[in-house]
Design a protein around this motif. Structure first.
Motif, mmCIF file in Angstrom:
data_model
loop_
_atom_site.group_PDB
_atom_site.id
_atom_site.type_symbol
_atom_site.label_atom_id
_atom_site.label_comp_id
_atom_site.label_asym_id
_atom_site.label_seq_id
_atom_site.Cartn_x
_atom_site.Cartn_y
_atom_site.Cartn_z
ATOM 1 N N LEU A 1 0.835 -1.202 0.000
ATOM 2 C CA LEU A 1 0.000 0.000 0.000
ATOM 3 C C LEU A 1 0.870 1.252 0.000
ATOM 4 N N SER A 2 1.821 1.320 0.918
ATOM 5 C CA SER A 2 2.696 2.485 1.011
ATOM 6 C C SER A 2 3.641 2.567 -0.182
ATOM 7 N N LYS A 3 4.147 1.433 -0.618
ATOM 8 C CA LYS A 3 5.053 1.421 -1.774
ATOM 9 C C LYS A 3 4.364 1.987 -3.014
ATOM 10 N N LEU A 4 3.079 1.670 -3.181
ATOM 11 C CA LEU A 4 2.336 2.168 -4.338
ATOM 12 C C LEU A 4 2.138 3.682 -4.252
ATOM 13 N N LEU A 5 1.916 4.195 -3.056
ATOM 14 C CA LEU A 5 1.810 5.648 -2.901
ATOM 15 C C LEU A 5 3.126 6.333 -3.258
ATOM 16 N N TRP A 6 4.235 5.694 -2.882
ATOM 17 C CA TRP A 6 5.550 6.240 -3.227
ATOM 18 C C TRP A 6 5.766 6.216 -4.742
ATOM 19 N N LEU A 7 5.442 5.100 -5.377
ATOM 20 C CA LEU A 7 5.579 5.011 -6.831
ATOM 21 C C LEU A 7 4.722 6.080 -7.519
ATOM 22 N N LYS A 8 3.501 6.210 -7.052
ATOM 23 C CA LYS A 8 2.568 7.170 -7.655
ATOM 24 C C LYS A 8 3.112 8.590 -7.588
ATOM 25 N N ASN A 9 3.749 8.938 -6.478
ATOM 26 C CA ASN A 9 4.198 10.315 -6.256
ATOM 27 C C ASN A 9 5.626 10.589 -6.709
ATOM 28 N N GLU A 10 6.484 9.575 -6.680
ATOM 29 C CA GLU A 10 7.895 9.831 -6.963
ATOM 30 C C GLU A 10 8.462 9.077 -8.160
ATOM 31 N N LYS A 11 7.726 8.113 -8.666
ATOM 32 C CA LYS A 11 8.155 7.357 -9.853
ATOM 33 C C LYS A 11 7.003 7.330 -10.843
ATOM 34 N N ALA A 12 6.582 8.526 -11.246
ATOM 35 C CA ALA A 12 5.378 8.654 -12.066
ATOM 36 C C ALA A 12 5.488 7.907 -13.390
ATOM 37 N N ASP A 13 6.697 7.838 -13.953
ATOM 38 C CA ASP A 13 6.867 7.138 -15.227
ATOM 39 C C ASP A 13 6.602 5.646 -15.071
ATOM 40 N N ILE A 14 7.123 5.064 -13.991
ATOM 41 C CA ILE A 14 6.879 3.638 -13.722
ATOM 42 C C ILE A 14 5.411 3.412 -13.412
ATOM 43 N N TYR A 15 4.848 4.278 -12.577
ATOM 44 C CA TYR A 15 3.444 4.143 -12.174
ATOM 45 C C TYR A 15 2.522 4.190 -13.403
ATOM 46 N N ALA A 16 2.829 5.071 -14.340
ATOM 47 C CA ALA A 16 1.990 5.210 -15.531
ATOM 48 C C ALA A 16 2.063 3.978 -16.429
ATOM 49 N N GLN A 17 3.234 3.365 -16.490
ATOM 50 C CA GLN A 17 3.404 2.194 -17.354
ATOM 51 C C GLN A 17 2.900 0.894 -16.722
ATOM 52 N N ALA A 18 2.850 0.873 -15.388
ATOM 53 C CA ALA A 18 2.543 -0.367 -14.687
ATOM 54 C C ALA A 18 1.068 -0.746 -14.853
ATOM 55 N N LYS A 19 0.847 -1.931 -15.394
ATOM 56 C CA LYS A 19 -0.516 -2.455 -15.548
ATOM 57 C C LYS A 19 -0.752 -3.680 -14.661
ATOM 58 N N HIS A 20 0.325 -4.214 -14.090
ATOM 59 C CA HIS A 20 0.206 -5.378 -13.211
ATOM 60 C C HIS A 20 1.171 -5.220 -12.037
ATOM 61 N N TYR A 21 0.751 -5.712 -10.885
ATOM 62 C CA TYR A 21 1.614 -5.734 -9.700
ATOM 63 C C TYR A 21 1.582 -7.132 -9.095
ATOM 64 N N LEU A 22 2.770 -7.646 -8.799
ATOM 65 C CA LEU A 22 2.894 -8.989 -8.227
ATOM 66 C C LEU A 22 3.830 -8.974 -7.031
ATOM 67 N N ASP A 23 3.711 -9.985 -6.184
ATOM 68 C CA ASP A 23 4.732 -10.259 -5.178
ATOM 69 C C ASP A 23 5.716 -11.237 -5.794
ATOM 70 N N ILE A 24 6.798 -11.554 -5.080
ATOM 71 C CA ILE A 24 7.840 -12.392 -5.666
ATOM 72 C C ILE A 24 7.352 -13.814 -5.942
ATOM 73 N N LYS A 25 6.510 -14.370 -5.070
ATOM 74 C CA LYS A 25 6.008 -15.727 -5.340
ATOM 75 C C LYS A 25 5.086 -15.730 -6.556
ATOM 76 N N GLY A 26 4.204 -14.718 -6.634
ATOM 77 C CA GLY A 26 3.325 -14.628 -7.792
ATOM 78 C C GLY A 26 4.106 -14.455 -9.080
ATOM 79 N N TYR A 27 5.213 -13.712 -8.995
ATOM 80 C CA TYR A 27 6.066 -13.522 -10.164
ATOM 81 C C TYR A 27 6.662 -14.859 -10.624
ATOM 82 N N ILE A 28 7.143 -15.647 -9.671
ATOM 83 C CA ILE A 28 7.750 -16.939 -10.010
ATOM 84 C C ILE A 28 6.716 -17.884 -10.606
#
Length: 503
Positions: free
Chosen positions: A134-161
């Protein structure tokens, strides 16, 4: 013969253990990787390193199987709170942002101050802290706007594997309950949390039971692991809840204490319970077992700092422990607050910083080493006091993690808590718990209580009454200091960040 493999996706290493169905360990393998940190609070890992570690460790234990043996399943335990952002085409935009990352501290504090944070905690069971997605997403939204705009999926490491192995987009219930985005009462993504982060449900995975099974992995990965393509992979759960199962701490009043890189104390309840003071978490093991507790950043990582910084890496952990033994209980009146990387429970302050308190001319390095060991345990005791308010008295403590190899550390724990500490025979608690969940998923067993027969005997460490007086005097001093330093923690961490920015 029939076998199962338990895999533990840890913060500093991935481990695979090959078990017989009766719980006997046949082989194990561990593959380490780096946790990359800097003074900005960044704490990331390479998703490729972890994925490769899964392939390597499973390969190294599966070579012990012969053609007539049957591998029933591979099941997973995983670190919590990790986050990876991906594009629409599933291309990685970030590395693994781990639980230890504190770059979201500004947005965490703003959320707390707004009052919305407490409301979200009461629905999600995840304390408002930079560790949470939750907090990491707020940080991405406010400080990594380019990544936030491109991101269409979010996973944890197990889900990624699992995604790379099986082309699925899922997250197990246990991991989901640690995101700060999942309502633990209606078992769905929390609408207000999503609105706050600007996410749509479609950007998050389908949440599945820990007993969900995947089959039919990509052939190239099956070859690299040395196992059949149709091997069943069970989703399993998060490492914290599984640690309770792995040390047979799933009955009321039985606490599990784990110290590895970080640490935690947890008990199991039959329903989610939140804290009116927002000090404890509530995560699912499964729908019938909820783990209430508190995690601490400060564990083996702090002791590693002692070795490298105070002893210049010239002494082994065993040699440092021998020195600490000589210092005696209470380290001659020296206290250490182990908040080198901020702290989660019980103060939930990412700005917190470590300190020695009470230094005088009589103190030597052995006192400093002893006070560090004691500081980690004093901090866990603070968490235990909060936990007791939420779930009731602790009548038994089961211990696991790397710290159990140190008799001194366990004795300090026993003396501060003034309770016996039981260390189960099996030290592969996470992997063992994962395979027990696999057995339930496969219908081999119908209850998690079979862990009784698999954990084996415990060695019990008894508290030493000669040390009680020292610890009873020092404990309230430790607690008062931790509770009154909040503003100064913020001031010094702001200064440190300013120094980093001006370099």
């Amino acid at each position: 013969m029939q076998y199962l493999i338990g895999v533990d996706l840890g913060t500093t290493a991935t481990k695979a253990v090959l078990f017989k169905v009766n719980g006997e360990i046949v082989a194990n393998s561990s593959q380490a990787y780096d946790l990359h940190r800097d003074l900005s609070g960044m704490a990331e890992e390479s998703y490729q390193d972890i994925f490769d570690a899964v392939l390597v460790t499973i390969r190294e234990v599966s070579i012990n199987l012969n053609e007539t043996d049957e591998l029933l399943a591979v099941s997973f335990s995983s670190q919590m709170h990790s986050l990876i952002a991906l594009t629409e085409e599933w291309c990685e935009l970030t590395e693994v942002i781990t639980w230890a990352d504190t770059r979201a501290v500004k947005y965490t504090e703003e959320l707390k101050a707004s009052g919305k944070g407490f409301e979200i905690y009461q629905r999600t069971g995840t304390p408002i802290h930079p560790m949470a997605p939750l907090s990491k997403l707020l940080w991405l939204k406010n400080e990594k706007a380019d990544i936030y705009a491109q991101a269409k999926h979010y996973l944890d490491i197990k889900g990624y594997i699992f995604g790379r192995l099986f082309d699925v987009n899922k997250m197990d219930l246990s991991i989901a309950t640690g995101t700060g985005l999942f309502n633990i009462f209606n078992l769905d993504w929390d609408e207000e949390a999503l609105e706050l982060t600007g996410l749509k449900k479609a950007q998050l995975p389908q949440v599945v039971e820990p007993y969900e099974i995947e089959q039919g992995m990509k052939h190239e990965f099956a070859m690299k692991m040395g196992i059949p393509v149709d091997t069943k992979f069970v989703w399993g759960a998060a490492d914290g809840p599984l640690s309770n199962l792995g040390v047979n701490a799933i009955k009321p009043g039985v606490a599990a204490i784990t110290i590895g890189t970080s640490g935690a104390i947890r008990v199991v309840t039959d329903q989610p319970k939140t804290d009116s003071k927002a000090r404890t978490f509530t995560y699912a093991l499964d729908k019938e077992h909820w783990v209430v507790g508190g995690p601490v950043n400060s564990g083996g990582d702090v002791y590693r700092w002692v070795r490298d910084s105070l002893f210049d890496g010239k002494l082994s952990f065993d040699e440092i422990t021998e020195l600490a033994q000589k210092a005696g209980a209470g380290a001659n009146g020296l206290l250490f607050h182990p908040y080198l990387g901020g702290e989660r429970a019980p103060i939930w302050d990412a700005n917190a910083r470590g300190s020695f308190f009470g230094l005088n001319y009589s103190h030597k390095r052995e006192h400093m080493a002893r006070s560090v060991l004691e500081g980690v345990m004093f901090n866990l005791y603070m968490v235990a006091l909060s936990l007791i308010e939420v779930t009731g008295e602790l009548n038994q403590i089961q211990a696991t993690g790397g710290f159990t190899s140190s008799e001194l550390w366990i004795q300090i724990l026993s003396d501060i808590f003034e309770q016996p500490i039981n260390v189960p025979e099996s030290r592969e608690a996470g992997c063992l718990a994962a395979v027990v969940m696999a057995e339930k998923a496969l219908g081999i067993v119908d209850s998690l209580s079979v862990i009784d027969d698999k954990v084996g005997s415990s060695h019990s460490y008894q508290p030493d009454g000669q040390n009680f007086d020292n610890y009873r005097e020092l404990t309230p001093i430790f607690i008062r200091l931790a509770r009154t330093m909040n503003q100064e923690y913020t001031n010094i961490s702001n200064f440190q960040r300013w120094l980093e920015e001006t370099k």
